[in-house]
Write a protein that holds these residues in place. Structure first.
Motif, PDB file in Angstrom:
ATOM      1  N   VAL A 116      -2.581  21.429 -38.855  1.00  0.00           N
ATOM      2  CA  VAL A 116      -2.012  22.561 -38.132  1.00  0.00           C
ATOM      3  C   VAL A 116      -1.150  22.043 -36.980  1.00  0.00           C
ATOM      4  N   PRO A 117      -0.246  22.863 -36.464  1.00  0.00           N
ATOM      5  CA  PRO A 117       0.565  22.441 -35.320  1.00  0.00           C
ATOM      6  C   PRO A 117      -0.253  22.392 -34.042  1.00  0.00           C
ATOM      7  N   VAL A 118       0.353  21.850 -33.007  1.00  0.00           N
ATOM      8  CA  VAL A 118      -0.328  21.734 -31.719  1.00  0.00           C
ATOM      9  C   VAL A 118      -0.618  23.110 -31.134  1.00  0.00           C
ATOM     10  N   GLU A 119       0.270  24.063 -31.367  1.00  0.00           N
ATOM     11  CA  GLU A 119       0.180  25.353 -30.692  1.00  0.00           C
ATOM     12  C   GLU A 119      -0.998  26.205 -31.143  1.00  0.00           C
ATOM     13  N   CYS A 120      -1.408  26.087 -32.401  1.00  0.00           N
ATOM     14  CA  CYS A 120      -2.363  27.037 -32.945  1.00  0.00           C
ATOM     15  C   CYS A 120      -2.999  26.477 -34.206  1.00  0.00           C
ATOM     16  N   GLY A 121      -3.996  27.192 -34.713  1.00  0.00           N
ATOM     17  CA  GLY A 121      -4.566  26.899 -36.013  1.00  0.00           C
ATOM     18  C   GLY A 121      -4.165  27.976 -37.002  1.00  0.00           C
ATOM     19  N   GLY A 122      -4.686  27.874 -38.217  1.00  0.00           N
ATOM     20  CA  GLY A 122      -4.489  28.903 -39.216  1.00  0.00           C
ATOM     21  C   GLY A 122      -3.302  28.701 -40.134  1.00  0.00           C
ATOM     22  N   ILE A 123      -2.283  27.974 -39.681  1.00  0.00           N
ATOM     23  CA  ILE A 123      -1.103  27.724 -40.497  1.00  0.00           C
ATOM     24  C   ILE A 123      -0.788  26.235 -40.475  1.00  0.00           C
ATOM     25  N   PRO A 124      -0.144  25.712 -41.517  1.00  0.00           N
ATOM     26  CA  PRO A 124       0.230  24.296 -41.482  1.00  0.00           C
ATOM     27  C   PRO A 124       1.455  24.073 -40.613  1.00  0.00           C
ATOM     28  N   VAL A 142       2.078  20.558 -59.627  1.00  0.00           N
ATOM     29  CA  VAL A 142       2.933  21.710 -59.345  1.00  0.00           C
ATOM     30  C   VAL A 142       2.303  22.494 -58.193  1.00  0.00           C
ATOM     31  N   PRO A 143       2.764  22.300 -56.967  1.00  0.00           N
ATOM     32  CA  PRO A 143       2.206  23.085 -55.853  1.00  0.00           C
ATOM     33  C   PRO A 143       2.483  24.557 -56.080  1.00  0.00           C
ATOM     34  N   GLN A 144       1.421  25.355 -56.014  1.00  0.00           N
ATOM     35  CA  GLN A 144       1.538  26.746 -56.415  1.00  0.00           C
ATOM     36  C   GLN A 144       1.296  27.745 -55.297  1.00  0.00           C
ATOM     37  N   ALA A 145       0.268  27.521 -54.484  1.00  0.00           N
ATOM     38  CA  ALA A 145      -0.129  28.528 -53.493  1.00  0.00           C
ATOM     39  C   ALA A 145      -0.425  27.877 -52.154  1.00  0.00           C
ATOM     40  N   LEU A 146      -0.144  28.634 -51.104  1.00  0.00           N
ATOM     41  CA  LEU A 146      -0.505  28.258 -49.736  1.00  0.00           C
ATOM     42  C   LEU A 146      -1.394  29.354 -49.180  1.00  0.00           C
ATOM     43  N   VAL A 147      -2.605  28.993 -48.785  1.00  0.00           N
ATOM     44  CA  VAL A 147      -3.520  29.942 -48.157  1.00  0.00           C
ATOM     45  C   VAL A 147      -3.491  29.674 -46.654  1.00  0.00           C
ATOM     46  N   LEU A 148      -3.238  30.710 -45.880  1.00  0.00           N
ATOM     47  CA  LEU A 148      -3.187  30.555 -44.426  1.00  0.00           C
ATOM     48  C   LEU A 148      -3.852  31.751 -43.768  1.00  0.00           C
ATOM     49  N   SER A 149      -4.031  31.663 -42.461  1.00  0.00           N
ATOM     50  CA  SER A 149      -4.639  32.755 -41.710  1.00  0.00           C
ATOM     51  C   SER A 149      -3.840  32.997 -40.445  1.00  0.00           C
ATOM     52  N   VAL A 150      -3.328  34.215 -40.289  1.00  0.00           N
ATOM     53  CA  VAL A 150      -2.572  34.548 -39.081  1.00  0.00           C
ATOM     54  C   VAL A 150      -3.490  34.967 -37.943  1.00  0.00           C
ATOM     55  N   ALA A 151      -4.781  35.054 -38.229  1.00  0.00           N
ATOM     56  CA  ALA A 151      -5.787  35.317 -37.197  1.00  0.00           C
ATOM     57  C   ALA A 151      -6.924  34.354 -37.487  1.00  0.00           C
ATOM     58  N   ASP A 152      -6.803  33.147 -36.958  1.00  0.00           N
ATOM     59  CA  ASP A 152      -7.657  32.037 -37.360  1.00  0.00           C
ATOM     60  C   ASP A 152      -8.955  32.031 -36.561  1.00  0.00           C
ATOM     61  N   ASP A 153     -10.035  32.419 -37.214  1.00  0.00           N
ATOM     62  CA  ASP A 153     -11.323  32.481 -36.527  1.00  0.00           C
ATOM     63  C   ASP A 153     -11.923  31.101 -36.313  1.00  0.00           C
ATOM     64  N   VAL A 154     -11.426  30.076 -37.007  1.00  0.00           N
ATOM     65  CA  VAL A 154     -11.940  28.718 -36.782  1.00  0.00           C
ATOM     66  C   VAL A 154     -11.547  28.230 -35.401  1.00  0.00           C
ATOM     67  N   THR A 155     -10.284  28.409 -35.035  1.00  0.00           N
ATOM     68  CA  THR A 155      -9.803  27.939 -33.729  1.00  0.00           C
ATOM     69  C   THR A 155      -9.672  29.060 -32.709  1.00  0.00           C
ATOM     70  N   GLY A 156      -9.802  30.314 -33.163  1.00  0.00           N
ATOM     71  CA  GLY A 156      -9.662  31.441 -32.248  1.00  0.00           C
ATOM     72  C   GLY A 156      -8.237  31.689 -31.807  1.00  0.00           C
ATOM     73  N   THR A 157      -7.254  31.357 -32.666  1.00  0.00           N
ATOM     74  CA  THR A 157      -5.850  31.462 -32.276  1.00  0.00           C
ATOM     75  C   THR A 157      -5.045  32.241 -33.310  1.00  0.00           C
ATOM     76  N   ALA A 158      -3.867  32.700 -32.882  1.00  0.00           N
ATOM     77  CA  ALA A 158      -2.882  33.324 -33.765  1.00  0.00           C
ATOM     78  C   ALA A 158      -1.563  32.579 -33.593  1.00  0.00           C
ATOM     79  N   PRO A 159      -0.839  32.330 -34.682  1.00  0.00           N
ATOM     80  CA  PRO A 159       0.413  31.575 -34.552  1.00  0.00           C
ATOM     81  C   PRO A 159       1.504  32.401 -33.895  1.00  0.00           C
ATOM     82  N   PRO A 160       2.344  31.794 -33.088  1.00  0.00           N
ATOM     83  CA  PRO A 160       3.518  32.503 -32.565  1.00  0.00           C
ATOM     84  C   PRO A 160       4.402  32.955 -33.726  1.00  0.00           C
ATOM     85  N   PRO A 161       4.976  34.153 -33.645  1.00  0.00           N
ATOM     86  CA  PRO A 161       5.770  34.658 -34.768  1.00  0.00           C
ATOM     87  C   PRO A 161       6.876  33.710 -35.220  1.00  0.00           C
TER      88      PRO A 161
END
Length: 454
Positions: A116-124, A142-161
């Protein structure tokens, strides 16, 4: 197609008429969040993990769009080795909830995690995502799917839009199906804080709606309605307030684990994907019991009392999370400020030499030591897909909440039992029992690290 999963209201031995109400409730839920939805776009299952399993399985039979590396997407998904089209690999951010990877591996898919980025969790990190896609293709996958969370309960963060937009652009360019887990989007600690934006909103506006499926468990809604229950949810819901939901009568009896809903795109590809999801759920006999369906439909309606209770719970957890964050960073650990959910994610790797002198050299060892000293409120980062050798740990607001005085725990009761957190003290971290617990947390961390990082 089973009548409780499809659009038919025909009677049958396994039909659950309330499921129609759940789909209609889900449409209203998403409409209120800027995502117009029709019942045919909605799938329902008894839990987020099972619904994710169905979505990933269904995606193998539906084209994954056009990406810069492979042109058209995966085919039928009927077996084969890691390099065959039917076994499209799944990319996940790390850390992330463990059940993401578990469902992909149950389907025999290769799983690759991206930091994940420095700013937040939930997204790569968007650049790391592109590199991960390049590597998987170079390995014949063949990469097929990306699972992410815009409200990441693991880190308690949301990614900036703006950062989420970069990730979505990268995923679409590579032909990935985005599965957006939005289970905890309604648990922001401050309603004026970081805005939680769905990839479905972004991609619909960009004319690329068929690249995203939205998944949402009803953990937060069920907590607000029934209080907490042992074993509820799919694993992300652990760590709720100790003592919540202890009062009241029949209204408080939880009708089983919280169900989950999924929204497929209103496109040709989305229709095919939805049909496949229903087929998978039917094959798994993933029926939603009548009482759970009825409760889910009511929760999705979001009556005023539920909204009030959910807001009160968010304020409570927010106060506890901020106080816990202050204790952790006060001991010198690195930790992103929590903005939502029930957890925060602490990094003690700067203390590695000093922790090693105490025999703690990995996340499992750090977890064991913190559990020994503080109780069952810490989980090592190795459980969330992080490097097991990195000294990271997830802490829960249940740790300070366990010390809430009985009178203040009673203020956090489920719907129908009376009482309101608003009538209690506004800062839970300042309550005597909680303050002592937080001081203990900081003392334990300082003791383990000899006072400060080197």
């Amino acid at each position: 197609m089973r009548p409780d999963q499809g659009d038919s209201d025909s009677a049958g031995p396994c039909a659950v008429p309330q499921a129609t109400a759940v789909r209609q409730g889900a449409c209203g839920y998403w409409d209120r969040r800027g995502l117009p939805t029709e019942p045919a776009q909605v799938a329902v299952a008894p839990g987020g993990a099972l619904l994710l399993l169905a979505v990933l399985a269904a995606a193998a039979g539906v084209g994954a769009g056009t990406g810069s590396g492979t042109g058209t997407g995966v085919g039928t998904g009927t077996g084969g080795g890691a390099g065959e089209r039917g076994t499209g690999s799944v990319l996940l951010p790390h850390p992330c909830p463990p059940w993401y990877a578990e469902q992909a591996r149950l389907l025999g898919r290769a799983v690759h995690t991206v930091p994940v980025p420095v700013e937040c969790g939930g997204i790569p990190d968007p650049f790391a995502l592109l590199e991960a896609v390049r590597r998987t293709r170079a390995a014949g996958e063949v990469p097929q799917a990306l699972v992410l969370s815009v409200a990441d309960d693991v880190t308690g963060t949301a990614p900036p839009p703006e950062l989420l937009h970069e990730v979505c652009e990268a995923a679409v360019a590579e032909g990935l199906l985005i599965v957006s887990d939005e289970t905890w989007r309604d648990t922001s600690h401050d309603p004026h804080d970081t805005v939680v934006v769905s990839p479905a909103e972004m991609l619909t506006e960009a004319g690329r709606a068929d690249h995203v499926v939205v998944l949402a468990g009803l953990e937060a809604a069920f907590e607000s309605t029934f209080g907490t229950g042992a074993g509820a949810g799919t694993g992300a819901g652990a760590g709720a307030v100790a003592g919540a939901g202890t009062g009241g009568g029949a209204v408080n009896r939880r009708p089983g684990p919280p169900p989950a809903i999924a929204r497929v795109p209103a496109t040709g590809r989305g229709r095919l994907l939805g049909e496949r999801v229903h087929e998978v759920l039917a094959a798994l006999r993933a029926d939603l019991p009548g009482p759970a369906a009825e409760a889910a439909a009511e929760a999705l309606r979001e009556p005023a009392e539920l909204l009030s209770r959910r807001a009160e719970a968010a304020r409570l957890h927010g106060g506890l999370a901020r106080a816990l964050h202050q204790a952790v960073t006060g001991a010198g650990a690195l930790c992103r400020p929590p903005h939502l959910g029930r957890h925060l994610y602490a990094d003690l790797d700067p203390f590695r030499p000093r922790l090693a002198r105490r025999g703690i050299t990995d996340a499992a060892g750090l977890e064991a030591e913190l559990v020994r000293r503080l109780g069952p409120y810490a989980l090592g980062g190795h459980r969330f897909g992080d490097d097991p050798h990195e000294l990271r740990v997830r802490l829960t607001t249940a740790l300070p909440a366990a010390a809430l005085p009985a009178a203040d725990r009673a203020a956090h009761r489920p719907v129908g039992t009376g009482g309101s957190w608003a009538t209690a003290r506004p800062e839970p971290g300042e309550l005597p029992g909680v303050a002592e617990t937080l001081a203990q947390v900081q003392s334990v961390l300082v003791d383990l690290t000899d006072g400060s990082p080197q």
